[in-house]
Design an enzyme around this catalytic site. Structure first.
Site, PDB file in Angstrom:
ATOM      1  N   GLU A 148      19.427  44.566  11.144  1.00 16.15           N
ATOM      2  CA  GLU A 148      18.461  44.641  10.100  1.00 16.15           C
ATOM      3  C   GLU A 148      18.847  45.773   9.614  1.00 16.15           C
ATOM      4  OE1 GLU A 148      14.471  44.027  10.206  1.00 16.15           O
ATOM      5  OE2 GLU A 148      14.607  42.796  11.450  1.00 16.15           O
TER       6      GLU A 148
ATOM      7  N   GLU B 279      14.318  43.561  17.762  1.00 16.14           N
ATOM      8  CA  GLU B 279      14.684  44.865  18.369  1.00 16.14           C
ATOM      9  C   GLU B 279      13.582  44.884  19.373  1.00 16.14           C
ATOM     10  OE1 GLU B 279      14.453  48.538  19.080  1.00 16.14           O
ATOM     11  OE2 GLU B 279      13.594  48.858  17.178  1.00 16.14           O
TER      12      GLU B 279
ATOM     13  N   CYS C 289      11.908  53.211  20.662  1.00 21.72           N
ATOM     14  CA  CYS C 289      12.922  52.382  20.986  1.00 21.72           C
ATOM     15  C   CYS C 289      14.401  53.041  21.427  1.00 21.72           C
ATOM     16  CB  CYS C 289      12.391  50.804  20.353  1.00 21.72           C
ATOM     17  SG  CYS C 289      13.593  51.169  19.307  1.00 21.72           S
TER      18      CYS C 289
ATOM     19  N   ASN D 299       4.207  52.151  17.968  1.00 24.34           N
ATOM     20  CA  ASN D 299       4.876  53.652  17.985  1.00 24.34           C
ATOM     21  C   ASN D 299       5.045  54.142  16.662  1.00 24.34           C
ATOM     22  OD1 ASN D 299       6.995  51.789  18.163  1.00 24.34           O
ATOM     23  ND2 ASN D 299       8.444  52.483  18.966  1.00 24.34           N
TER      24      ASN D 299
END
Length: 511
Positions: free
Chosen positions: A492, A279, A313, A180
């Site tokens: 992160e 993630e 996301c 993405n």
């Protein structure tokens, strides 16, 4: 040295691009077709497809298990040859040179990103490639300024001990990135990994191979030693992704993608007890209170729902609106959706690109059917648009908004990953918090209110890794990034990245 030979996008191992074995490849890399990234066409190659047109734009060399092993071996050799011991000053200077070189080749990266994803040229320039530059510079600054913990311990008899921590590179890191935001998320992981002295083997999505190969050119140009950055192309299980994460020479895995794939990666590395940074998916909520400036909220929500065709996301798929302003917010979002312009990615007026593939569009359309079965009202969208002969082969879908759904419906519970949202009314603050937290995911949320105290209170009550108040996608690259529940594991960003990409050794000296 170039990333492509003819129409091939090649693997990059030990400082050079690896040519496909003509005897093992049975595809010619030409022709058209539908779908995103293409089906396998011969066991050594597959098609890269432009999501905007459905046409093949390149042929990608699929790495076999032996080539993945060569990449991991090259990375290990580079570590032992001195990269892990390179001075921080030298590593961070190299990152800054990489940022400069990306800027010099800016439009090449823009073109590669558009070919892979079909996203509008304005977004590719202003977000994806610009953030790649920022990622290298930000992590150079973070690592250059990082300190080390030390403690003086009082002992019996008046003596003392000094404890201090020395951070060492994690080692060879598998970097598995999604389709993405392929360049943005690639550099988000590679920059801190390299700055900390690790070597990496990158597995880009099979849908978006171009920018990972182009970055290999840049890193070689600025002097990164051979073997420190490697790229292997392919799919998941039974291909490059599976071979890489299962390789015994990998010291850690950083992965962005679906929750199901993350769980599979965890199962793969569990026997070797390797650290992971994940993630994963999101089913993010926005909470809109009736004291808000409706126009400002609608402006922010239209970004959080429709940005990158909903393929972020962090995008919002659940919008809870206090009942007294529900109609105003819903009407405003419908009006903003009507302003979106789907079309040629190279046209400056285009605001919205396609979904990544026909397969993904089929998934999203399946949720359109579920919404209809649940009795939803479609406020806008809900169809596949017709954009003309040049684009009708692409993976286009209309931005879509629903009402009439509840948290019990699959459309509201499962991640769709498209330009869609369900609008649901609420009455009280406590109800809104309960609705927003009623999910297995926990990546991000946004709160829209002009009451400062309420904004702090509700944002802190969200069971997420990141909560915004009166904004969305506003990032300080030094802040922790990640989620809870099905949305991920670990953090992160800034010093949080240092914690993953390094291993501390505590040294205790009695004074």
């Amino acid at each position: 040295m170039t990333a492509e030979t003819g129409r091939w996008i090649r693997n990059f191992v030990d400082g050079r691009f690896v040519d496909p074995d003509d005897d093992d490849d049975d595809g010619d890399g030409g022709g058209g077709g539908s779908g995103g990234g293409g089906a396998r066409a011969g066991h050594r190659g597959f098609d890269a497809t432009d999501p905007a047109t459905g046409l093949v734009h390149a042929r990608v060399h699929e790495a076999d298990e032996a080539l993945v092993d060569r990449a991991v071996t090259a990375a290990r050799r580079a570590l032992h040859a001195g990269w892990a011991d390179t001075a921080v000053r030298e590593r961070t200077e190299l990152l800054r040179r990489a940022a400069d070189r990306i800027e010099e080749r800016f439009e090449e990266f823009v073109a590669a990103e558009i070919a892979d994803t079909g996203k509008p040229v304005t977004q590719a320039r202003e977000l994806d490639v610009a953030r790649a530059v920022a990622n290298f510079r930000a992590f150079a600054d973070v690592v250059a300024a990082a300190g080390q913990e030390s403690f003086l311990t009082d002992l019996a008899g008046g003596k003392r001990a000094l404890n201090y921590a020395v951070r060492k590179p994690l080692g060879v890191v598998a970097v598995v990135v999604p389709w993405n935001l392929p360049l943005l998320l690639l550099t988000w992981k590679v920059a801190p990994a390299l700055a900390c002295g690790n070597a990496v083997v990158v597995k880009p999505s099979e849908e978006t191979p171009g920018t990972a190969a182009l970055l290999a050119e840049v890193l070689a140009e600025v002097g990164l030693p051979a073997g420190v950055y490697n790229v292997v192309h392919g799919f998941g299980g039974g291909s490059a992704g599976g071979y890489l994460t299962a390789h015994p020479g990998i010291d850690g895995v950083t992965f962005t993608g679906s929750s199901a794939t993350g769980a599979q990666v965890m199962r793969t590395v569990a026997p070797r007890v390797r650290p992971v940074s994940f993630e994963l998916g999101g089913k993010n909520a926005a909470v809109v209170f009736d004291d808000v400036d409706v126009d400002e909220a609608v402006t922010g929500l239209s970004r959080s729902v429709f940005a990158n065709t909903g393929q972020v996301c962090l995008c919002t798929e659940r919008v809870y609106v206090q009942r007294s302003v529900f109609d105003a917010v819903a009407g405003g979002l419908v009006e903003r959706a009507a302003r979106l312009r789907l079309g040629d990615p190279l046209a400056e007026e285009t605001t919205t690109g396609p979904l990544i593939s026909h397969a993904h569009r089929d998934k999203v359309l399946g949720y359109f059917d579920l919404a209809e079965q649940a009795g939803a009202t479609v406020l806008t969208g809900g169809q596949v648009p017709r954009l003309g002969a040049d684009l009708d082969g692409g993976s286009w879908i209309e931005p879509t908004l629903w009402t009439g759904l509840t948290n019990a419906d699959r459309v509201v519970r499962e991640e769709i990953f498209g330009p869609v949202a369900a609008l649901i009314p609420f009455d009280t603050e406590e109800e809104a918090i309960g609705l927003a937290n009623d999910t297995d995911y926990g990546l991000a949320a946004s709160v829209w209110t002009n009451d400062l105290r309420r904004g702090h209170r509700v944002a802190q009550a969200m069971n997420v890794g990141m909560a915004w108040v009166n904004t969305w996608f506003l990032r300080d690259l030094r802040s922790p990034f990640g989620g809870v529940g099905l949305s991920g594991l670990g953090r992160e960003g800034g010093e949080s990245s240092l914690h993953f990409y390094t291993e501390p050794t505590n040294v205790c000296v009695q004074l």
